[in-house]
Motif scaffolding. Structure first.
Motif: not given
Length: 113
Positions: A71-78, A87-97
């Motif tokens: 599971e990754l969170m994302y943010q977009s920049a024009d 930009f994709y990133h995982a929740e810090p200290d999570s199994p996904h990270e």
């Protein structure tokens, strides 16, 4: 690789509809949309719903062949040149990270062979 294909496909079609609004005179985009609509009943049905969404941020769930569910969170920049940087990133200290860290180690070992 998407764990929830129905949600992901709907999200992508609503975003494509958003983009098409600002690129109305782009013949390549019009050709792509026409090709998708004629070759995919799923796309055509989603396109006909006429939902529009600018997917600036959110969460995506992947089924990765090496690490499994990711599971990754994302943010977009024009960008000024018209491109979009995601930009994709995982929740810090999570199994996904931890899974991302494992993938980075795998990539690093491939580059040093």
């Amino acid at each position: 690789m998407y764990a929830d294909w129905p949600a992901e496909s709907e999200s992508n079609v609503t975003y494509l509809r958003f983009i098409s609004g600002s690129h109305r005179h782009d013949p390549q985009l019009a050709e792509l949309i026409g090709e998708l609509a004629s070759q995919s009943e799923e796309f055509a049905a989603l396109w006909c719903r006429q939902r529009v969404s600018n997917c600036i941020e959110g969460t995506k769930l992947f089924d990765h062949p090496v690490v499994g569910e990711l599971e990754l969170m994302y943010q977009s920049a024009d960008l000024q040149d018209g491109n979009i940087l995601k930009f994709y990133h995982a929740e810090p200290d999570s199994p996904h990270e931890a899974a991302l860290q494992m993938l980075m180690v795998d990539l690093d070992s491939v580059h040093h062979r």
